[in-house]
Design an enzyme around this catalytic site. Structure first.
Site, PDB file in Angstrom:
ATOM      1  N   HIS A  74       0.845  -1.197   0.000  1.00 13.54           N
ATOM      2  CA  HIS A  74       0.000   0.000   0.000  1.00 13.54           C
ATOM      3  C   HIS A  74       0.880   1.247   0.000  1.00 13.54           C
ATOM      4  O   HIS A  74       1.779   1.373   0.807  1.00 13.54           O
ATOM      5  CB  HIS A  74      -0.912   0.018   1.226  1.00 13.54           C
ATOM      6  N   TYR A 202      -9.099   5.388   7.566  1.00 14.84           N
ATOM      7  CA  TYR A 202      -9.222   5.754   8.982  1.00 14.84           C
ATOM      8  C   TYR A 202     -10.203   6.931   9.035  1.00 14.84           C
ATOM      9  O   TYR A 202      -9.933   7.976   8.446  1.00 14.84           O
ATOM     10  CB  TYR A 202      -7.886   6.245   9.541  1.00 14.84           C
ATOM     11  N   PRO A 293      -3.798   0.429  19.047  1.00 15.34           N
ATOM     12  CA  PRO A 293      -3.526  -0.058  17.687  1.00 15.34           C
ATOM     13  C   PRO A 293      -3.628   0.991  16.568  1.00 15.34           C
ATOM     14  O   PRO A 293      -3.299   0.676  15.427  1.00 15.34           O
ATOM     15  CB  PRO A 293      -4.578  -1.155  17.478  1.00 15.34           C
ATOM     16  N   LYS A 297       1.404  -0.080  15.192  1.00 15.28           N
ATOM     17  CA  LYS A 297       2.820  -0.144  15.574  1.00 15.28           C
ATOM     18  C   LYS A 297       3.260  -1.338  16.417  1.00 15.28           C
ATOM     19  O   LYS A 297       4.456  -1.613  16.510  1.00 15.28           O
ATOM     20  CB  LYS A 297       3.201   1.139  16.346  1.00 15.28           C
ATOM     21  N   TYR A 389       4.286   6.629  10.001  1.00 15.28           N
ATOM     22  CA  TYR A 389       3.453   5.449   9.722  1.00 15.28           C
ATOM     23  C   TYR A 389       4.252   4.384   8.979  1.00 15.28           C
ATOM     24  O   TYR A 389       4.120   3.192   9.260  1.00 15.28           O
ATOM     25  CB  TYR A 389       2.219   5.874   8.911  1.00 15.28           C
TER      26      TYR A 389
END
Ligand code: RFL
Ligand code: PHB
Length: 395
Positions: A74, A202, A293, A297, A389
């Site tokens: 991704h 998200y 979560p 990570k 990220y």
């Protein structure tokens, strides 16, 4: 039964199995002791996103073949605020990607690797007791199929998670974890339906956070923010899909529901031990620290710890004890950056919980919407998010 090894590893989750693979690559003798069965370890549905740094580590130890064949690369995520969706393009922002590949798959690859190596991995070990870690001759006692084992080792690696035995061996005043809770939990589902999105979504919505993730082209993983203490029995499948549709909804987009094969509620917590070393015991992964979560990570932090600790134990076996002496400090410095990012992502995307006073709740929610809109409108903010990220350098 008496055995002797160099490193006794407690726990055969991703941290324990991976440190075994690192030690095997350096021909350092090790034994892994796990209290659950192999099937149970493989059945736990958990993380799904691997940072580029984690993929690099798995590659280095010859563990990335199936990951490259089946993992979904991704190049970004979708951030959504009240129905407005923005793509955060990691490739364009920082030239990096993440790989969607279930933790269970990582664990399966590691188990097969150890099968091929003929490694000593004891599953279904009862009454696992590491002793003498504050002296120079630790011993791990356990029982398998009614046979008592006594494993002598130079070092013990505590890779047995947040609820494991190793943390409890460190005196309270030494472990001294810095901790905080969150006034939210995640209801997670796994569904046999093709993902309705190309990359993870998200979303912040007045009713709460929602996320659309996936495991494969035919399996979706989705989460909803719920109150801590929420009763899973109150969440029929139709109610879950309706809530996901509402919170993830965006003009011109629909969520395709499907049969739910697993559902569970996970509380959110942050915890970091003050040290990852006590005598001959070294903590790695969730045994040393946990994160909520939202930043994806936990598994990645476990892999980073193990990459450092495995190499440090190998250096020690060659007579260089510098890296092992530096392990806790190096790993914790990185861990606090991860804690900060995980807290940031959690606060960015969740609505305030039931305990916040009503007027403050309205303020906190509006301020979160403002913060998220700042991120979706700022290349600088997105670049920082993308850098964290996709994963910071391991050391
Ligand atoms: P684990 O996986 O908990 O493994 C510990 C192992 O030790 C065994 N054990 C013992 N063995 C012997 N004796 C004892 N006394 C023992 N006590 C325990 C256990 O049976 C187990 O096999 O820890 P490890 O290896 O440190 O790995 C950590 C990760 O599992 C964890 O951080 C992640 O799953 C967190 N996480 C995520 N991390 C990510 O990087 N990306 C994600 O997308 C992500 N999503 C998640 C997550 C965790 C979640 N849950 C359920 C907590 C999503 C969720 C919902
Ligand atoms: C998952 O796919 O389980 C997942 C993905 C991203 C997260 C957390 C969990 O931030």
């Amino acid at each position: 039964m008496a055995e002797r090894t160099t490193v006794a590893v407690i726990g055969a989750g991703p941290a324990g199995l991976l440190i075994g693979a690192v030690l095997a690559a350096h021909a350092v003798p090790f034994v892994i002791v796990e209290h659950r069965s192999r099937e149970h370890v493989l059945s736990r549905i958990r993380a799904g996103v691997l940072e580029q740094a984690s993929v690099d580590v798995l590659e280095r130890y010859g563990l990335a073949e199936r990951l490259h064949a089946e993992g979904l690369v991704h190049g970004g995520i979708h951030l959504q605020v009240e129905g407005e969706r923005t793509h955060v393009d990691f490739r364009a922002l920082v030239g990096r990607t993440v790989t969607v590949y279930g933790q269970q798959q990582v664990v399966l690859d590691l188990m097969r690797h150890h099968d091929a190596l003929g490694s000593a991995v004891h599953y279904s070990a009862e009454d696992v007791r590491p002793e003498g870690i504050d002296g120079d001759a630790p011993v791990v006692r356990f029982r398998v199929d009614g046979v008592d084992h006594e494993l002598r080792a130079d070092f013990v690696v505590g890779a047995d998670g947040y609820h494991g035995v190793c943390r409890t061996l460190v005196p309270d005043g030494v472990l001294a974890p810095a901790e905080r809770g969150y006034d939210a939990a995640w209801l997670g589902i796994l569904a046999d339906v093709a993902p309705s999105t190309d990359e993870l979504i998200y979303a912040l919505h007045p009713e709460g956070f929602a996320m659309h993730s996936m495991r494969s082209p035919t399996v979706s993983r989705l989460y909803l923010q719920v109150d801590p203490g929420e009763d899973l029995a109150q969440w029929e499948d139709d109610r879950i899909w309706a809530a996901l549709q509402e919170r993830l909804g965006s003009p011109g987009w629909t969520l395709t529901p499907g049969p739910i094969t697993e559902k569970s509620i996970t509380p959110m917590r942050s915890s970091v031990a003050a040290t990852l070393v006590y005598g001959r015991l070294f903590l790695a992964g969730d045994a040393g620290h946990i994160v909520p979560p939202t930043g994806a990570k936990g598994l990645n932090a476990a892999i980073a710890d193990v990459a450092l600790l495995g190499e440090a134990l190998a250096a020690q076996a060659r007579g260089d004890d510098g890296p092992l002496a530096a392990y806790s400090t190096t790993a914790l410095a990185r861990q606090w950056k991860i804690q900060s990012f995980s807290q940031y992502m959690t606060e960015l995307l969740h609505v305030p919980g039931p305990d916040v006073a009503r007027d403050e709740r309205a303020f906190d929610y509006a301020s979160r919407v403002g913060r998220l809109r700042y991120v979706t409108g700022s290349r600088y903010a997105q670049q920082s998010l993308a850098e964290q990220y996709t994963g910071l350098a391991i050391a």
